[in-house]
Design an enzyme around this catalytic site. Structure first.
Site, PDB file in Angstrom:
ATOM      1  N   GLN A 277       0.824  -1.201   0.000  1.00 26.84           N
ATOM      2  CA  GLN A 277       0.000   0.000   0.000  1.00 26.84           C
ATOM      3  C   GLN A 277       0.863   1.257   0.000  1.00 26.84           C
ATOM      4  O   GLN A 277       2.061   1.208   0.257  1.00 26.84           O
ATOM      5  CB  GLN A 277      -0.921   0.003   1.230  1.00 26.84           C
ATOM      6  CG  GLN A 277      -0.197  -0.248   2.538  1.00 26.84           C
ATOM      7  CD  GLN A 277      -1.085  -0.885   3.588  1.00 26.84           C
ATOM      8  OE1 GLN A 277      -2.296  -1.012   3.442  1.00 26.84           O
ATOM      9  NE2 GLN A 277      -0.479  -1.278   4.687  1.00 26.84           N
ATOM     10  N   HIS A 313     -10.928   5.607  18.355  1.00 29.73           N
ATOM     11  CA  HIS A 313     -10.272   4.477  19.018  1.00 29.73           C
ATOM     12  C   HIS A 313     -10.849   4.195  20.407  1.00 29.73           C
ATOM     13  O   HIS A 313     -10.881   3.031  20.833  1.00 29.73           O
ATOM     14  CB  HIS A 313      -8.763   4.719  19.086  1.00 29.73           C
ATOM     15  CG  HIS A 313      -8.096   4.608  17.743  1.00 29.73           C
ATOM     16  ND1 HIS A 313      -7.708   5.707  17.010  1.00 29.73           N
ATOM     17  CD2 HIS A 313      -7.805   3.522  16.977  1.00 29.73           C
ATOM     18  CE1 HIS A 313      -7.188   5.313  15.860  1.00 29.73           C
ATOM     19  NE2 HIS A 313      -7.234   4.002  15.817  1.00 29.73           N
ATOM     20  N   ASP A 337      -1.395   1.032  13.024  1.00 33.76           N
ATOM     21  CA  ASP A 337      -0.902   2.330  13.478  1.00 33.76           C
ATOM     22  C   ASP A 337      -0.655   2.367  14.985  1.00 33.76           C
ATOM     23  O   ASP A 337      -0.125   3.363  15.503  1.00 33.76           O
ATOM     24  CB  ASP A 337      -1.865   3.448  13.079  1.00 33.76           C
ATOM     25  CG  ASP A 337      -3.297   3.172  13.521  1.00 33.76           C
ATOM     26  OD1 ASP A 337      -3.499   2.539  14.567  1.00 33.76           O
ATOM     27  OD2 ASP A 337      -4.234   3.581  12.794  1.00 33.76           O
ATOM     28  N   ASP A 399      -1.411 -12.392   6.602  1.00 26.68           N
ATOM     29  CA  ASP A 399      -2.813 -12.246   6.261  1.00 26.68           C
ATOM     30  C   ASP A 399      -3.628 -12.832   7.413  1.00 26.68           C
ATOM     31  O   ASP A 399      -3.469 -13.996   7.779  1.00 26.68           O
ATOM     32  CB  ASP A 399      -3.096 -13.015   4.965  1.00 26.68           C
ATOM     33  CG  ASP A 399      -4.519 -12.824   4.469  1.00 26.68           C
ATOM     34  OD1 ASP A 399      -5.413 -12.551   5.281  1.00 26.68           O
ATOM     35  OD2 ASP A 399      -4.729 -12.970   3.246  1.00 26.68           O
ATOM     36  N   ALA A 400      -4.501 -12.019   8.011  1.00 31.05           N
ATOM     37  CA  ALA A 400      -5.255 -12.464   9.180  1.00 31.05           C
ATOM     38  C   ALA A 400      -6.095 -13.697   8.882  1.00 31.05           C
ATOM     39  O   ALA A 400      -6.323 -14.533   9.770  1.00 31.05           O
ATOM     40  CB  ALA A 400      -6.148 -11.327   9.675  1.00 31.05           C
ATOM     41  N   ASP A 420      -9.855  -4.051  13.663  1.00 30.63           N
ATOM     42  CA  ASP A 420      -9.679  -2.658  13.219  1.00 30.63           C
ATOM     43  C   ASP A 420      -9.097  -2.652  11.812  1.00 30.63           C
ATOM     44  O   ASP A 420      -7.989  -2.174  11.570  1.00 30.63           O
ATOM     45  CB  ASP A 420      -8.751  -1.927  14.202  1.00 30.63           C
ATOM     46  CG  ASP A 420      -8.649  -0.443  13.900  1.00 30.63           C
ATOM     47  OD1 ASP A 420      -9.549   0.091  13.227  1.00 30.63           O
ATOM     48  OD2 ASP A 420      -7.663   0.189  14.335  1.00 30.63           O
TER      49      ASP A 420
END
Length: 569
Positions: A277, A313, A337, A399-400, A420
């Protein structure tokens, strides 16, 4: 003709043929990189990643076919080929800069007009001309894809004619040889893109690719000069274009950054491209002694603003944490993040496992000193509270969808699961919002635990929001949804669910305050967030559940995004 002369002629023919085949392979390599480069860049600036990528590649393939038909109109194949490579190199190296310039200008022109005629800031300047200009600017990537594809499509027919001219007769396996070189070259181009081009600035990638076109054309010019007219003019054109490519390689990144400043309407203070990305930080100076506002974008989409990220958050993390019976082990999926991680750490869990695909993104927030300017690094550290470097944090870069299988195999369990992830704007993300994914997560969640999912905007993407709730419910959870206004995003929503026992809102009703310090969230505010306007769920029965492979949620999100874009234009 003597045997020596005949032998010499055969060697010359072999050399010429090998050279032509190598040139064809090089051009195929460049052509594929141009496809990826233009589609990748266009998706970054237009936002609708999957749709744009497929559209750009599809347009280029069709236009290549049209170019192949048009090649027969070129009378002089040798002369035409050299000019063609000059055109491809010029368009290839300059397309992204031109697109960025026009889009940036179309974004800033309304403000320029408003400032010139002293129009109030709360009045949107968007007349017919500006709307048309904005529409044209967003179509430019498709126009360049067509033009570039058209010219690339002319290469194979011209090379085929050139080979037969060099040999002096029809070649039985001409097409097979050229297409073989084309396929191999394209494969090499794909490898170069993945292994190298994705790691450098887009303007440098374009310049390097264009330089290969230029070199191939120049070698052809020198080797087959006896077939060419206007040789001096062609050499001068190559030298001028070489200078332009060198300038773009050296300064294109800076020019691109200036264009991004206009695109984002704030000053771009940092940007980088990872294999997955594009990451951008922008800065907005407020003056008057106020702290600057820093926004973080992924692929052109806002991920957080330092102005109000605490609202998002806190609403993401604390309802689930407070509703969970225990807070010892927590799983975060996404959240690269480190801001959700910061909020979880207020509950002092013993271990926090965070799964995020992009190690470069994690590195940016874990060690900002190594990547960011000092002032920006200090701001990021202040925001994250150095959350990645606290005890008990385990990061899994994977990769989740795959990573949770390893956690299941290891018989892990978690008291709270926080998802998230970015909005489901890509089929690869869509699978992480599916019944299959949520069902497997249920086996990782403690019996009295709670799961929460960021669920896009219930105002702008209502169907997608409701679909996420229905999908989680279908996976066997006791599911509820809540919402809150986050100024940078507008109305935003989350889906929360318990595995058994009371619903999350029933559990929260037993408390009078949030158990940890917050900047914005209060328990009365949270309880009110579970209430929606009249008839909000009136069409719930018609909204589909997102099964693995159905892409239902992706389509809901895309439709909402397209409507929002049309409205804003």
């Amino acid at each position: 003709m003597s045997s020596n002369a005949l032998h010499s002629k055969k060697i010359t023919l072999v050399i010429d043929d090998v050279l032509l085949i190598l040139i064809m392979a090089t051009l195929a390599c460049c052509g594929l990189i141009y496809e990826y480069l233009l589609s990748h860049y266009s998706a970054r600036i237009l936002g609708s990643v999957e749709t744009v990528i497929y559209a750009i590649i599809g347009i280029m393939i069709v236009s290549m076919g049209l170019g192949a038909f048009a090649a027969k109109k070129v009378k002089d194949a040798f002369q035409g080929f050299v000019v063609l490579e000059l055109l491809v190199a010029f368009i290839g190296c300059s397309a992204t800069l031109f697109i960025a310039s026009v889009i940036g200008f179309s974004q800033t022109l309304p403000q320029i007009i408003a400032d010139t005629y002293q129009i109030p800031n709360d009045v949107l300047v968007n007349g017919d001309f500006l709307s048309t200009l904005n529409w044209v600017s967003t179509q430019l990537p498709y126009l360049f894809a067509f033009i570039l594809g058209f010219f690339i499509g002319m290469e194979i027919p011209l090379i085929a004619r050139i080979r037969e001219t060099v040999y002096g007769h029809h070649l039985a396996h001409n097409a097979g040889t050229i297409y073989g070189a084309d396929y191999i070259g394209a494969g090499i181009g794909a490898a170069i893109w993945v292994l190298f081009m994705l790691k450098i600035e887009i303007s440098q990638a374009a310049a390097l690719t264009a330089s290969l076109n230029l070199i191939a054309g120049f070698i052809f010019l020198i080797r087959f000069k006896k077939y060419l007219r206007y040789k001096v003019k062609l050499i001068i054109a190559h030298l001028i274009l070489a200078a332009l490519i060198a300038l773009i390689f050296a300064f294109g990144g800076h020019w691109q950054k200036q264009m991004q400043n206009m695109l984002y309407l704030d000053k771009v203070v940092y940007q980088t491209q990872t294999p997955y990305q594009n990451l951008v930080f922008t800065e907005r100076l407020l003056g008057g002694g106020y702290q600057p506002i820093y926004n973080f974008y992924i692929n052109g989409r806002l991920q957080f603003s330092s102005l109000d990220e605490h609202i998002y958050h806190e609403f993401l993390v604390h309802p689930a944490m407070q509703a969970s019976a225990r807070h010892d082990k927590v799983l975060i999926i996404g959240g690269g993040d480190g801001l959700a991680l910061r909020e979880v750490q207020k509950w002092q869990p013993s271990t926090i496992t965070l799964i995020d695909l992009d190690p470069d993104l994690i590195g940016l927030f874990k060690n900002p000193d190594k990547h960011l300017p000092a002032y920006l690094s200090a701001k990021i550290k202040l925001l994250t509270q150095d959350s990645f470097n606290q005890p008990g944090v385990k990061v899994i870069n994977d990769d989740a969808f795959i990573a949770i299988d390893r956690l299941l195999a290891a018989k892990q369990s978690y008291d709270t699961i926080i998802i998230d992830l970015p909005d489901p704007s890509h089929p690869d993300l869509n699978k992480l919002y599916s019944v299959n994914f949520y069902y497997r997560l249920q086996h990782l969640l403690s019996g009295d635990g709670v799961i929460v999912v960021q669920s896009t905007s219930p105002f702008h993407a209502k169907s997608a929001f409701i679909s996420i709730g229905k999908t989680l419910q279908k996976a066997g959870y006791k599911t509820e949804q809540y919402h809150q206004n986050v100024p940078s995003f507008g109305e935003w929503g989350w889906t929360i669910a318990s595995k058994s026992g009371q619903t999350p809102s029933q559990r929260l009703s037993a408390y009078k305050t949030v158990a940890v310090p917050t900047k914005w969230l209060t328990l009365p505010l949270l309880k009110g967030a579970f209430v929606f306007n009249k008839d909000f769920y009136i069409d719930k029965g018609n909204i589909k559940i997102n099964y693995l492979g159905s892409n239902v949620l992706y389509q809901y999100h895309q439709q909402a995004w397209e409507v929002e874009t049309e409205f804003s234009n």
